[in-house]
Design an enzyme around this catalytic site. Sequence first.
Site, PDB file in Angstrom:
ATOM      1  N   GLY A   1       0.821  -1.029   0.050  1.00  0.00           N
ATOM      2  CA  GLY A   1      -0.008  -0.241   0.039  1.00  0.00           C
ATOM      3  C   GLY A   1       0.820   1.338   0.010  1.00  0.00           C
ATOM      4  O   GLY A   1       1.852   1.272   0.500  1.00  0.00           O
ATOM      5  N   GLY A   2       0.256   2.387  -0.505  1.00  0.00           N
ATOM      6  CA  GLY A   2       1.117   3.466  -0.465  1.00  0.00           C
ATOM      7  C   GLY A   2       2.287   3.375  -1.271  1.00  0.00           C
ATOM      8  O   GLY A   2       2.331   3.040  -2.477  1.00  0.00           O
ATOM      9  N   ASP A   3       3.587   3.685  -0.834  1.00  0.00           N
ATOM     10  CA  ASP A   3       4.794   3.615  -1.570  1.00  0.00           C
ATOM     11  C   ASP A   3       5.782   2.416  -0.885  1.00  0.00           C
ATOM     12  O   ASP A   3       7.005   2.459  -0.703  1.00  0.00           O
ATOM     13  CB  ASP A   3       5.514   4.823  -1.469  1.00  0.00           C
ATOM     14  CG  ASP A   3       5.655   5.362  -0.185  1.00  0.00           C
ATOM     15  OD1 ASP A   3       5.329   4.747   1.016  1.00  0.00           O
ATOM     16  OD2 ASP A   3       6.502   6.533   0.072  1.00  0.00           O
ATOM     17  N   GLU A   4       4.838   1.259  -0.402  1.00  0.00           N
ATOM     18  CA  GLU A   4       5.552   0.223   0.353  1.00  0.00           C
ATOM     19  C   GLU A   4       5.585  -0.681  -0.324  1.00  0.00           C
ATOM     20  O   GLU A   4       4.234  -1.224  -0.660  1.00  0.00           O
ATOM     21  CB  GLU A   4       5.040  -0.061   1.856  1.00  0.00           C
ATOM     22  CG  GLU A   4       5.259   1.226   2.776  1.00  0.00           C
ATOM     23  CD  GLU A   4       4.750   1.235   4.173  1.00  0.00           C
ATOM     24  OE1 GLU A   4       4.404  -0.294   4.632  1.00  0.00           O
ATOM     25  OE2 GLU A   4       4.136   1.817   4.639  1.00  0.00           O
TER      26      GLU A   4
END
Length: 242
Positions: free
Chosen positions: A48-51
């Site tokens: 999720g996000g930038d992970e």
Amino acid sequence: RSLLAIDLDRFKEVNDLHGHAAGDHVLRVLAERMRGALREGEFLGRLGGDEFIVVIGDTSLPESVSHVCHRILNSLRQHFAEPKVEVVTGSVGISQFPEDGADAETLLKHADIAMYESKRRSRNTISFFTADMTHKMMRRLELESDLRRSIDNGELDVYYQPKADITAGDIYGTEALLRWRHPTRGMVPPDEFIPLAEEIGLIRTIGAWVLRRACTDAAAALARVGDALSRHPASRERKFRG
């Protein structure tokens, strides 16, 4: 087997500068680049996000895992023509089965801890999980929680360091220095809590507090000078700088 936790460094700046649509585009391109850097037996997923996570199924040798990490990091360091993003870097944490955990949840938690160690060290690097990282992470989380409450608890203070003109012998200003007196840890070094404040997005709040405090102290100092001059008219002939 090894699990890699990958977090893109300062990716929020891409969204802030170019907008979320452009940020989503960059994320898709970076995911493709990372996927292209993987080999058979290596699998990429997005949390999720930038992970992101990478599972390496065929080796746990540190040198082989490090090689995979550097392939991934090198794939990120490419320019974007549109939006105009120079270089994106990443921080990687590594946990290994079964040494660092016997289940997915534990392995992911330990890989995350190692990833935050990479960010703390210098970003754009890799860290293998070690047992003492858990203690460091717990201390960091406690410090973060305490820092969020430090203003309301009256623990922050501003010290003033005079700035002097040695030739003329005059003091022409002061430098405001932020200090944190923790109720149990004592004085926390600025090089420890200021980078933390920047990382957790608290630096603007603290900066605004310092500015208000410095202005209040400056006004009080000027009032004291004015009061002293009114009581000693002869001192008005002195020349003050600043």
